[in-house]
Design a protein around this motif. Structure first.
Motif, PDB file in Angstrom:
ATOM      1  N   GLY A  66       0.817  -1.207   0.000  1.00 18.57           N
ATOM      2  CA  GLY A  66       0.000   0.000   0.000  1.00 18.57           C
ATOM      3  C   GLY A  66       0.847   1.251   0.000  1.00 18.57           C
ATOM      4  N   ALA A  67       2.133   1.116   0.308  1.00 20.32           N
ATOM      5  CA  ALA A  67       3.036   2.267   0.217  1.00 20.32           C
ATOM      6  C   ALA A  67       3.191   2.639  -1.252  1.00 20.32           C
ATOM      7  CB  ALA A  67       4.397   1.940   0.824  1.00 20.32           C
ATOM      8  N   ILE A 127       2.865   6.294   3.264  1.00 18.59           N
ATOM      9  CA  ILE A 127       3.190   5.046   3.956  1.00 18.59           C
ATOM     10  C   ILE A 127       2.014   4.657   4.854  1.00 18.59           C
ATOM     11  CG2 ILE A 127       4.850   3.858   5.441  1.00 18.59           C
ATOM     12  CD1 ILE A 127       6.173   4.910   2.934  1.00 18.59           C
ATOM     13  N   PRO A 128       1.433   3.471   4.633  1.00 24.93           N
ATOM     14  CA  PRO A 128       0.300   3.054   5.450  1.00 24.93           C
ATOM     15  C   PRO A 128       0.749   2.455   6.784  1.00 24.93           C
ATOM     16  CG  PRO A 128       0.751   1.390   3.799  1.00 24.93           C
ATOM     17  CD  PRO A 128       1.728   2.512   3.563  1.00 24.93           C
ATOM     18  N   ARG A 129       0.128   2.927   7.872  1.00 26.84           N
ATOM     19  CA  ARG A 129       0.361   2.278   9.164  1.00 26.84           C
ATOM     20  C   ARG A 129      -0.704   1.213   9.342  1.00 26.84           C
ATOM     21  NH1 ARG A 129      -1.735   2.228  14.016  1.00 26.84           N
ATOM     22  NH2 ARG A 129      -2.732   4.260  14.053  1.00 26.84           N
ATOM     23  N   PRO A 130      -0.288  -0.052   9.507  1.00 26.29           N
ATOM     24  CA  PRO A 130      -1.276  -1.119   9.670  1.00 26.29           C
ATOM     25  C   PRO A 130      -2.190  -0.862  10.869  1.00 26.29           C
ATOM     26  CG  PRO A 130       0.880  -2.053   9.213  1.00 26.29           C
ATOM     27  CD  PRO A 130       1.081  -0.573   9.459  1.00 26.29           C
ATOM     28  N   GLU A 155       4.091  -8.124  -4.606  1.00 25.55           N
ATOM     29  CA  GLU A 155       3.003  -7.794  -3.678  1.00 25.55           C
ATOM     30  C   GLU A 155       2.883  -6.280  -3.516  1.00 25.55           C
ATOM     31  OE1 GLU A 155       1.660  -8.677   0.948  1.00 25.55           O
ATOM     32  OE2 GLU A 155       3.140  -9.992   0.009  1.00 25.55           O
ATOM     33  N   LEU A 156       4.019  -5.586  -3.448  1.00 28.68           N
ATOM     34  CA  LEU A 156       3.997  -4.124  -3.373  1.00 28.68           C
ATOM     35  C   LEU A 156       3.373  -3.538  -4.636  1.00 28.68           C
ATOM     36  CD1 LEU A 156       7.575  -3.503  -1.926  1.00 28.68           C
ATOM     37  CD2 LEU A 156       5.401  -3.380  -0.680  1.00 28.68           C
ATOM     38  N   ALA A 157       3.753  -4.084  -5.791  1.00 30.49           N
ATOM     39  CA  ALA A 157       3.226  -3.599  -7.068  1.00 30.49           C
ATOM     40  C   ALA A 157       1.722  -3.857  -7.179  1.00 30.49           C
ATOM     41  CB  ALA A 157       3.976  -4.244  -8.230  1.00 30.49           C
ATOM     42  N   ALA A 158       1.281  -5.031  -6.748  1.00 33.43           N
ATOM     43  CA  ALA A 158      -0.148  -5.352  -6.807  1.00 33.43           C
ATOM     44  C   ALA A 158      -0.959  -4.407  -5.917  1.00 33.43           C
ATOM     45  CB  ALA A 158      -0.378  -6.810  -6.405  1.00 33.43           C
TER      46      ALA A 158
END
Length: 167
Positions: A66-67, A127-130, A155-158
Motif C-alpha cells: 500500500g506504500a 506510507i500506510p500504518r497497519p 506484492e507491493l506492485a499489486a
C-alpha cells in the motif's frame, strides 16, 4: 529500574557520535554535478497512475503493501520550487492518494514523508500504518518499515495497482 521491569533492549546501550560534517555536501541525483535524475530518465518503477502533473509509483524492497510515492512531472526539488498551480494541486491529489490507500483496508493512517537527501526531484511517500500497530505510530513508522521483513516486490506492485484503481 524495578525488579519487574524488563527493558526492551539489551544492555548496555552503545552511544554513537555523529560523523564529521561534509561541507559542501556532494550533489544529489538530478543536481548539477550529480548523477542523472532517475525519475526524469525513467529509471524508476513504472507509474501505476498519472495525470498532467503527477505520477504515482510502487516501491521496491519495502515491507508495507500500500506504500506508494508520488512525483511531480516537472523536475523541481521541493514544495517551494513547485509552480504555484502544482502547489495548489498537491492537496487535491494527496487527498485522492490517501483515500485510495485507506480503501485497501486494514490501514489505520497514511503518513506522508518527503525526504530529499537522495534525489533532487520532488516526490512524496505515502506510507500506510497497519491497523492496530500502535508501536508504529508517528515517527516510528519509517523505523518499523525498515525493521519489518520485506514483502515480495510483486506484492507491493499489486497493492499499488489497487491504489491506482481506487484513484
Amino acid at each position: 529500574m524495578s525488579a519487574t521491569m524488563i527493558p526492551p533492549y539489551r544492555e548496555p546501550l552503545l552511544r554513537r557520535e555523529p560523523g564529521e560534517r561534509v561541507v559542501p555536501e556532494p550533489p544529489r541525483r538530478g543536481e548539477p554535478g550529480g548523477p542523472p535524475c532517475a525519475i526524469c530518465s525513467g529509471k524508476t518503477t513504472a507509474a501505476v497512475w498519472s495525470d498532467d502533473n503527477w505520477t504515482l509509483h510502487a516501491p521496491v524492497g519495502g515491507s508495507l503493501p500500500g506504500a506508494v510515492w508520488l512525483a511531480s512531472r516537472v523536475h523541481v526539488d521541493s514544495f517551494s520550487d513547485l509552480p504555484e498551480e502544482l502547489q495548489a494541486d498537491f492537496g487535491r491529489v494527496a487527498a485522492r492518494v490517501e483515500g485510495a490507500v485507506l480503501s485497501l483496508g486494514g490501514i489505520a493512517r497514511v503518513h506522508l514523508y518527503r525526504w530529499g537527501d537522495g534525489g533532487a526531484h520532488f516526490h512524496v511517500w505515502f506510507i500506510p500504518r497497519p491497523l492496530g500497530m500502535l508501536e508504529a505510530s508517528g515517527m516510528m513508522l519509517p523505523l518499523w518499515e525498515d525493521a519489518l521483513p520485506n514483502v515480495p516486490d510483486e506484492e507491493l506492485a499489486a497493492a499499488a495497482e489497487r491504489v491506482a484503481a481506487a484513484m
